[in-house]
Design an enzyme around this catalytic site. Structure first.
Site, PDB file in Angstrom:
ATOM      1  CG  HIS A  18      -2.016  -1.101   1.067  1.00 17.86           C
ATOM      2  ND1 HIS A  18      -2.673  -1.629   2.145  1.00 17.86           N
ATOM      3  CD2 HIS A  18      -2.512  -1.740  -0.026  1.00 17.86           C
ATOM      4  CE1 HIS A  18      -3.536  -2.556   1.724  1.00 17.86           C
ATOM      5  NE2 HIS A  18      -3.446  -2.640   0.413  1.00 17.86           N
ATOM      6  CG  HIS A  41      -7.131 -10.654  -7.550  1.00 19.70           C
ATOM      7  ND1 HIS A  41      -6.575 -10.309  -8.757  1.00 19.70           N
ATOM      8  CD2 HIS A  41      -7.436 -11.973  -7.636  1.00 19.70           C
ATOM      9  CE1 HIS A  41      -6.545 -11.392  -9.541  1.00 19.70           C
ATOM     10  NE2 HIS A  41      -7.064 -12.405  -8.889  1.00 19.70           N
ATOM     11  CB  SER A 101      -5.844  -2.026  -2.844  1.00 18.92           C
ATOM     12  OG  SER A 101      -6.642  -3.146  -3.073  1.00 18.92           O
ATOM     13  CD  GLU A 119     -13.156 -10.274  -3.631  1.00 14.21           C
ATOM     14  OE1 GLU A 119     -12.050  -9.743  -3.452  1.00 14.21           O
ATOM     15  OE2 GLU A 119     -13.320 -11.511  -3.575  1.00 14.21           O
ATOM     16  CG  ASP A 144     -11.652 -14.767 -13.024  1.00 18.34           C
ATOM     17  OD1 ASP A 144     -11.163 -15.233 -11.985  1.00 18.34           O
ATOM     18  OD2 ASP A 144     -11.020 -14.681 -14.094  1.00 18.34           O
ATOM     19  N   GLY A 145     -11.170 -11.688 -11.574  1.00 18.40           N
ATOM     20  CA  GLY A 145     -10.214 -10.593 -11.799  1.00 18.40           C
ATOM     21  C   GLY A 145      -9.356 -10.776 -13.040  1.00 18.40           C
ATOM     22  CG  ASP A 165      -3.114  -7.919  -3.575  1.00 15.45           C
ATOM     23  OD1 ASP A 165      -2.289  -8.826  -3.324  1.00 15.45           O
ATOM     24  OD2 ASP A 165      -3.623  -7.201  -2.694  1.00 15.45           O
TER      25      ASP A 165
HETATM   26  N1  SAM Z   1      -6.029  -5.946  -2.959  1.00 15.71           N
HETATM   27  C1  SAM Z   1      -6.580  -6.047  -1.613  1.00 15.71           C
HETATM   28  C2  SAM Z   1      -5.917  -4.999  -0.730  1.00 15.71           C
HETATM   29  O1  SAM Z   1      -4.736  -4.646  -0.979  1.00 15.71           O
HETATM   30  O2  SAM Z   1      -6.563  -4.516   0.181  1.00 15.71           O
HETATM   31  C3  SAM Z   1      -6.399  -7.411  -1.018  1.00 15.71           C
HETATM   32  C4  SAM Z   1      -6.829  -8.530  -1.896  1.00 15.71           C
HETATM   33  S1  SAM Z   1      -6.658 -10.135  -1.234  1.00 15.71           S
HETATM   34  C5  SAM Z   1      -4.941 -10.396  -1.212  1.00 15.71           C
HETATM   35  C6  SAM Z   1      -7.190 -11.124  -2.603  1.00 15.71           C
HETATM   36  C7  SAM Z   1      -8.671 -11.038  -2.898  1.00 15.71           C
HETATM   37  O3  SAM Z   1      -8.911 -11.665  -4.164  1.00 15.71           O
HETATM   38  C8  SAM Z   1      -9.575 -11.765  -1.915  1.00 15.71           C
HETATM   39  O4  SAM Z   1     -10.540 -10.858  -1.455  1.00 15.71           O
HETATM   40  C9  SAM Z   1     -10.244 -12.879  -2.735  1.00 15.71           C
HETATM   41  O5  SAM Z   1     -11.591 -13.124  -2.379  1.00 15.71           O
HETATM   42  C10 SAM Z   1     -10.159 -12.310  -4.132  1.00 15.71           C
HETATM   43  N2  SAM Z   1     -10.133 -13.285  -5.234  1.00 15.71           N
HETATM   44  C11 SAM Z   1      -9.723 -14.571  -5.245  1.00 15.71           C
HETATM   45  N3  SAM Z   1      -9.772 -15.077  -6.494  1.00 15.71           N
HETATM   46  C12 SAM Z   1     -10.208 -14.070  -7.301  1.00 15.71           C
HETATM   47  C13 SAM Z   1     -10.425 -13.944  -8.692  1.00 15.71           C
HETATM   48  N4  SAM Z   1     -10.210 -14.973  -9.519  1.00 15.71           N
HETATM   49  N5  SAM Z   1     -10.853 -12.770  -9.169  1.00 15.71           N
HETATM   50  C14 SAM Z   1     -11.067 -11.703  -8.344  1.00 15.71           C
HETATM   51  N6  SAM Z   1     -10.886 -11.765  -7.025  1.00 15.71           N
HETATM   52  C15 SAM Z   1     -10.445 -12.929  -6.499  1.00 15.71           C
END
Ligand code: SAM
Length: 281
Positions: A18, A41, A101, A119, A144-145, A165
Site C-alpha cells: 500500500h 483482486h 487497496s 472481487e 473473475d479478476g 493482488d
Molecule cells: N487488494 C486487496 C488490498 O490490498 O486490500 C487485497 C486482496 S486479497 C490479497 C485477494 C482477494 O482476491 C480476496 O478478497 C479474494 O476473495 C479475491 N479473489 C480470489 N480469487 C479471485 C479472482 N479470480 N478474481 C477476483 N478476485 C479474487
C-alpha cells in the site's frame, strides 16, 4: 476461495504494497489528465483491526501497528501519502479501521479520475459494493479478476494503474501472475501494472522473475521487502511487487523507503530489501 483478507489486513505485506501503491498514485496525480485504476483482486475495501479476524492473527501488530513512530526523515516524506490516506479513512470510518487497496485509491483520486474494483467472492463483492457506494468515481464489480483484467485494458483514459493482488491459495499462481502480466502488457504496452506476490521460497521468486523477463515484457521493476533471512521456505518471509512501466522515480524512492521499512518491520535477523530491474527498456 477460502482466503479472507480480513485476517491479514494491515500486516507487513499490506504496508509494503500500500505504501508503494500510494507512491505510484502520487506520480499519476502529477498530471491533470484523468487516469483509471483497475484493482483486479480488490477484497472488501475496509477492515477493522479491532475485529475478530484481525485480532485472531494479530498480523497487523507487526505491520501498521509498528508504524506509529515516524520513519527516518527521507523515508517518512515518502510514506506520508499512505499515512494521509489512512488518516482520511480513519476520520470517516473510525480509528481502528484499515483501508484495503480500493479505499486507499478512493482516498487519493481526484474528481476526474476513475477506478474499478473487481472481487470474485460473491459475499465480499457485495460488502465492497456497499463500502464504496459513497464514492461515485469507483465501481465495484463481482467478476473473475483475470477475465476483467484483459477485458478492461486499455482503459478509455489510456493512463492509469492495474493492481493485481491475487490470494495465492492455489499452486501455480506465481507462474500465472507472470503469464497474465506478460499477456496484459502485450495488449497495453504503455500500461502501468503492479503485481503483488508473497515471498516464501526465495528460489521460486527468482524463477518467477526469470519467467517474466523471458516473456519479453519490458521495463519491469522488482521490489521486495524481506522481514526474515528467508531460510524457512514454509513461512511468509517477505513481500514483493513487480511493477511494469513504473514511474521513473519509483526505484530511487523504493531504495529509501524499503530499507527503512525493513528495519522497522524486521521479524528477525536478515531483514532487507531489493529494488532491481528484471527487464529494461
Ligand atoms: N487488494 C486487496 C488490498 O490490498 O486490500 C487485497 C486482496 S486479497 C490479497 C485477494 C482477494 O482476491 C480476496 O478478497 C479474494 O476473495 C479475491 N479473489 C480470489 N480469487 C479471485 C479472482 N479470480 N478474481 C477476483 N478476485 C479474487
Amino acid at each position: 476461495m477460502n482466503y479472507r483478507h480480513a485476517y491479514h489486513a494491515g500486516n507487513f505485506a499490506d504496508v509494503m504494497k500500500h505504501a508503494l501503491l500510494a507512491r505510484i498514485l502520487v506520480h499519476l496525480l502529477k498530471k491533470d489528465a484523468p487516469f483509471r485504476v483497475i484493482d483486479t483482486h480488490a477484497g472488501i475495501g475496509l477492515y477493522d483491526l479491532a475485529g475478530e479476524e484481525a485480532e485472531k492473527t494479530a498480523e497487523w501488530r507487526n505491520g501498521i501497528g509498528r508504524l506509529e513512530a515516524p520513519l527516518p526523515q527521507e523515508a517518512e516524506a515518502l510514506i506520508a501519502p499512505y499515512r494521509a490516506a489512512i488518516a482520511a479513512v480513519r476520520a470517516r470510518h473510525g480509528e481502528s479501521t484499515y483501508p484495503g487497496s480500493p479505499m486507499l485509491v478512493s482516498a487519493m483520486l481526484r474528481r476526474q479520475d476513475r477506478a474499478i474494483a473487481v472481487e470474485k467472492h460473491p459475499k465480499d463483492a457485495q460488502t465492497l459494493t456497499r463500502t464504496l457506494t459513497y464514492d461515485q468515481r469507483i465501481k465495484a464489480v463481482a467478476l473473475d479478476g483475470w477475465t476483467a483484467l484483459h477485458a478492461m485494458i486499455p482503459p478509455p483514459e489510456r493512463r492509469g494503474l492495474v493492481l493485481i493482488d491475487p490470494p495465492f491459495e492455489e499452486p501455480g499462481e506465481l507462474g500465472r501472475l507472470a503469464e497474465e502480466i506478460a499477456r496484459a502488457w502485450k495488449k497495453w504496452p504503455t500500461g502501468l501494472f503492479a503485481g503483488w506476490y508473497p515471498i516464501k521460497d526465495v528460489r521460486a521468486i527468482d524463477a518467477f522473475a526469470a519467467r517474466l523477463a523471458a516473456s519479453g515484457t519490458r521495463k519491469v521493476l522488482r521490489l521486495e521487502l524481506m522481514v526474515t533471512d528467508g531460510r524457512d521456505a514454509a513461512r511468509l518471509n517477505g513481500s514483493g511487487l513487480v511493477v511494469v512501466n513504473p514511474p521513473w522515480t519509483l526505484k530511487e524512492e523504493a531504495e529509501v523507503l524499503l530499507p527503512a521499512l525493513a528495519r522497522r518491520l524486521a521479524q528477525g535477523a536478515g531483514a532487507g530489501f531489493q529494488a532491481e530491474w528484471i527487464a529494461g527498456e
